[in-house]
Design a protein around this motif. Structure first.
Motif, mmCIF file in Angstrom:
data_model
loop_
_atom_site.group_PDB
_atom_site.id
_atom_site.type_symbol
_atom_site.label_atom_id
_atom_site.label_comp_id
_atom_site.label_asym_id
_atom_site.label_seq_id
_atom_site.Cartn_x
_atom_site.Cartn_y
_atom_site.Cartn_z
ATOM 1 N N GLU A 100 124.605 -102.142 -5.096
ATOM 2 C CA GLU A 100 125.774 -102.488 -5.910
ATOM 3 C C GLU A 100 126.560 -101.224 -6.247
ATOM 4 O O GLU A 100 127.785 -101.184 -6.123
ATOM 5 N N LYS A 104 130.402 -100.251 -5.037
ATOM 6 C CA LYS A 104 131.443 -99.925 -6.022
ATOM 7 C C LYS A 104 132.025 -98.538 -5.767
ATOM 8 O O LYS A 104 133.239 -98.338 -5.870
ATOM 9 N N GLN A 147 136.215 -110.243 -5.019
ATOM 10 C CA GLN A 147 135.586 -108.929 -4.894
ATOM 11 C C GLN A 147 134.095 -108.985 -5.225
ATOM 12 O O GLN A 147 133.287 -108.330 -4.575
ATOM 13 N N TYR A 148 133.738 -109.765 -6.215
ATOM 14 C CA TYR A 148 132.320 -109.907 -6.569
ATOM 15 C C TYR A 148 131.548 -110.508 -5.389
ATOM 16 O O TYR A 148 130.454 -110.047 -5.048
ATOM 17 N N ASN A 149 132.106 -111.515 -4.761
ATOM 18 C CA ASN A 149 131.441 -112.126 -3.609
ATOM 19 C C ASN A 149 131.336 -111.160 -2.432
ATOM 20 O O ASN A 149 130.337 -111.170 -1.712
ATOM 21 N N ARG A 152 128.439 -108.908 -3.351
ATOM 22 C CA ARG A 152 127.153 -109.602 -3.227
ATOM 23 C C ARG A 152 126.755 -109.735 -1.757
ATOM 24 O O ARG A 152 125.592 -109.582 -1.411
#
Length: 166
Positions: A100, A104, A147-149, A152
């Motif tokens: 993660e 980022k 963006q989160y997907n 992930r």
């Protein structure tokens, strides 16, 4: 590890080899062999395979630090798997956190520009009082989910199987 090291030393001596001879056969230094035999380091899996073939023992027996009967073999296999998993350098939770953070960091510039664009859109909405701030909030929400997907998918590809293939 000292028990494993002692067992490796015993197996080497049974073959009538010196640490230097074993090192040459495996492509490592005699100091590396010494570290294995003192229990300072554990041989990597590739070396365990070679040692297993050379000494005519199983990897399970090497990790157990002793020759095993058929009855003991299954018990020790389970114990060894649990011990290796417990001593794994990265737990799944740590791998997930690592990837993660990596994602980022790699996308920081892109994320900053996109966030700035949303803030400008909201500011224009307040300035002109034309409802653009509502559009900016909805766009920000959808953008955040997207963006989160993406993150992930990246994390799962690397943290679970390490191939990077989705």
């Amino acid at each position: 590890m000292q028990k494993v090291g002692g067992f490796l030393k015993e197996l080497r001596k049974q073959r009538g080899m010196t640490q230097e001879q074993l090192g040459e056969a495996l492509g490592v230094s005699n100091k590396t062999v010494s570290r294995w035999e003192t229990g300072t380091y554990m041989p990597p899996i590739e070396m365990l395979e070679q040692l297993s073939a050379l000494y005519d023992v199983t990897i399970n027996e090497i990790i157990s630090g002793e020759r095993l009967s058929d009855r003991q073999y299954k018990e020790k296999a389970e114990e060894n798997i649990k011990a290796v998993l417990a001593q794994s350098s990265f737990t799944l939770k740590e791998r997930i956190a690592f990837f993660e953070k990596k994602w980022k960091k790699e996308h920081a510039f892109e994320l900053t520009i996109e966030l700035a664009a949303l803030l400008v859109l909201m500011g224009l909405g307040f300035y002109f009082d034309n409802g653009l701030q509502f559009v900016a909030v909805i766009a920000g929400f959808v953008w955040g989910i997207f963006q989160y997907n993406r993150m992930r998918a990246f994390v799962e590809a690397y943290a679970y199987d390490g191939t990077g293939n989705l």
